[in-house]
Design a protein around this motif. Structure first.
Motif, PDB file in Angstrom:
ATOM      1  N   ILE A  43      42.955  12.915  -1.097  1.00 41.86           N
ATOM      2  CA  ILE A  43      42.127  13.650  -0.136  1.00 41.86           C
ATOM      3  C   ILE A  43      40.806  14.059  -0.772  1.00 41.86           C
ATOM      4  N   PRO A  44      39.664  13.586  -0.259  1.00 42.33           N
ATOM      5  CA  PRO A  44      38.362  13.997  -0.795  1.00 42.33           C
ATOM      6  C   PRO A  44      38.098  15.482  -0.543  1.00 42.33           C
ATOM      7  N   GLN A  45      37.270  16.071  -1.398  1.00 48.08           N
ATOM      8  CA  GLN A  45      36.994  17.507  -1.292  1.00 48.08           C
ATOM      9  C   GLN A  45      36.318  17.873   0.032  1.00 48.08           C
ATOM     10  N   ASN A  46      35.458  17.001   0.554  1.00 41.27           N
ATOM     11  CA  ASN A  46      34.803  17.344   1.826  1.00 41.27           C
ATOM     12  C   ASN A  46      35.805  17.394   2.975  1.00 41.27           C
ATOM     13  N   VAL A  47      36.867  16.606   2.893  1.00 42.79           N
ATOM     14  CA  VAL A  47      37.920  16.653   3.920  1.00 42.79           C
ATOM     15  C   VAL A  47      38.729  17.936   3.772  1.00 42.79           C
ATOM     16  N   LEU A  48      39.021  18.315   2.513  1.00 47.29           N
ATOM     17  CA  LEU A  48      39.718  19.576   2.279  1.00 47.29           C
ATOM     18  C   LEU A  48      38.942  20.752   2.863  1.00 47.29           C
ATOM     19  N   GLN A  49      37.637  20.692   2.737  1.00 49.95           N
ATOM     20  CA  GLN A  49      36.816  21.803   3.205  1.00 49.95           C
ATOM     21  C   GLN A  49      36.543  21.728   4.702  1.00 49.95           C
ATOM     22  N   ASP A  50      36.091  20.586   5.183  1.00 54.35           N
ATOM     23  CA  ASP A  50      35.575  20.509   6.548  1.00 54.35           C
ATOM     24  C   ASP A  50      36.648  20.226   7.603  1.00 54.35           C
ATOM     25  N   HIS A  51      37.740  19.571   7.213  1.00 51.33           N
ATOM     26  CA  HIS A  51      38.786  19.231   8.183  1.00 51.33           C
ATOM     27  C   HIS A  51      40.033  20.095   8.016  1.00 51.33           C
ATOM     28  N   ILE A  52      40.527  20.187   6.791  1.00 45.64           N
ATOM     29  CA  ILE A  52      41.715  21.009   6.542  1.00 45.64           C
ATOM     30  C   ILE A  52      41.328  22.477   6.443  1.00 45.64           C
TER      31      ILE A  52
END
Length: 375
Positions: A43-52
């Motif tokens: 999981i990329p960090q931007n997905v961790l922040q913006d989606h999750i």
């Protein structure tokens, strides 16, 4: 760093709180995705922040020390900069590896000597050195060195281990205070309760950890198949101070999260959502799904239409099944993102219900659905 209990549930010991850090606010109760090596798997960090929308993630002191190593992290200015994650990070001290890597380590009063699983080199971890390592990592929340006891273990082993963990706590705490500077004042230290399955030892440990008066307190060594998780958690939470955050390490299932929130726990971590996702098991608001099952082959409905995350509401069960069956890396990513989205949804719903004094009724109702197997 500050912790504030905003609201306590009227029918349980659940509470909604805020941990304020220099890198953002953590709303509790919270689930923390596990990023052992500076990466939540797939999981990329931007997905961790913006989606999750994870408030905080975990790293591991032992693994990060071995790879990429302190030279790399020092050059990068710490783990936050190295991995481009600018929200809070908690690091485990390596205490779990004392248990999980038992065949490759030796334990003394001085500390733990590990034989590296990478190159076989010997590495000594002491209560003081793990503080220094976490200073370099730059984690916002640091853990003291402890021993996560094996299961089963004798009473005498558990007692000796617990008492050594308490001595290590004193050494680690003293070194933490001695190395405090204006530059690292944002870092906070958690102590860890041990004692295996023995109630009197858990009481002794909880009292010792409470007296240490660190920023937060953790409950370790509870991941064993005895059915005593709730009993031990309640026993310890009733002793640990209410004005400090409580962290239940390595737990767990959606059921365990909600039941332990009701007992007064604020913070959780576990590899279950990502590991199960990679194996094709999905946690959803409608129940637990084995996405590999042929019944989903032509099901073009969203993975979980009830979640606001665009990924879970956009991709279909049939498509995700196709990816998982075909061993496409994207399938591992989508399943992991979905499960973490579900876990964060669950604790945020719990927080909302606590604030509305409806937590227990909601918990009992939602568990009937989310723990149902519909695969």
């Amino acid at each position: 760093m500050q912790f504030l209990v905003e609201h306590e549930d009227q029918c349980s010991k659940a509470r909604a709180g805020l941990i304020t850090t220099g890198k953002g606010t953590i709303q509790t109760p919270i689930f923390m995705p596990v990023g052992t090596l500076g990466s939540v798997k797939s999981i990329p960090q931007n997905v961790l922040q913006d989606h999750i929308n994870a408030d905080i993630i975990l790293g591991n002191t032992y693994h990060l020390y071995l790879r990429p190593g302190m030279q790399v992290l020092d050059a990068a200015g710490g783990l936050h900069s190295f991995m481009e994650w600018h929200r809070p990070i908690l690091t485990d001290s390596g205490g779990y590896q004392v248990y999980s890597l038992a065949k490759n380590r030796s334990l003394t009063e001085e500390g733990v000597t590990f034989r590296s699983h990478i190159d076989g080199s010997k590495q000594l971890f002491t209560p003081e050195s793990v503080i220094d390592i976490q200073r370099s990592i730059g984690s916002d929340i640091m853990m003291v060195l402890d021993e996560c006891t094996p299961y089963p273990c004798s009473y005498s082993y558990a007692k000796d281990s617990m008492e050594r963990t308490h001595r290590w706590l004193k050494r680690g705490s003293d070194h933490f205070d001695a190395t405090l500077t204006e530059q690292n004042a944002y870092q906070a230290l958690f102590a860890i309760v041990q004692g295996s399955v023995y109630k009197d030892l858990r009481i002794q440990s909880a009292e010792a950890i409470a007296a240490a008066d660190r920023f937060g307190n953790a409950i370790g060594g509870v991941c064993h198949p005895t059915g005593q998780l709730y009993e031990i958690t309640e026993l310890v939470c009733d002793i640990l101070p209410k004005h400090k955050p409580r962290y239940l390490m390595g737990v767990g299932t959606p059921l365990d999260l909600l039941e332990c929130i009701a007992l007064g726990v604020d913070m959780f971590d576990c590899v279950m959502p990502t590991r199960n996702g990679r194996n094709g098991t999905l946690f959803t608001t409608a129940g637990i799904i084995n996405i590999k099952n042929s019944k989903w082959k032509t099901d073009c409905s969203p993975i979980d239409a009830q979640l606001s995350n665009a990924l879970s509401g956009h991709y279909s069960k049939a498509y995700l099944r196709h990816l998982i069956i075909s061993k496409e890396p994207l399938g591992l990513q989508l399943a992991s993102v979905h499960n973490l989205t579900f876990y964060l949804w669950l604790v945020r719903q719990a927080r909302k219900q606590i604030q509305q004094n409806n937590f227990v009724a909601w918990k009992n109702h939602v568990l009937q659905t989310i723990m149902k197997k519909i695969s």
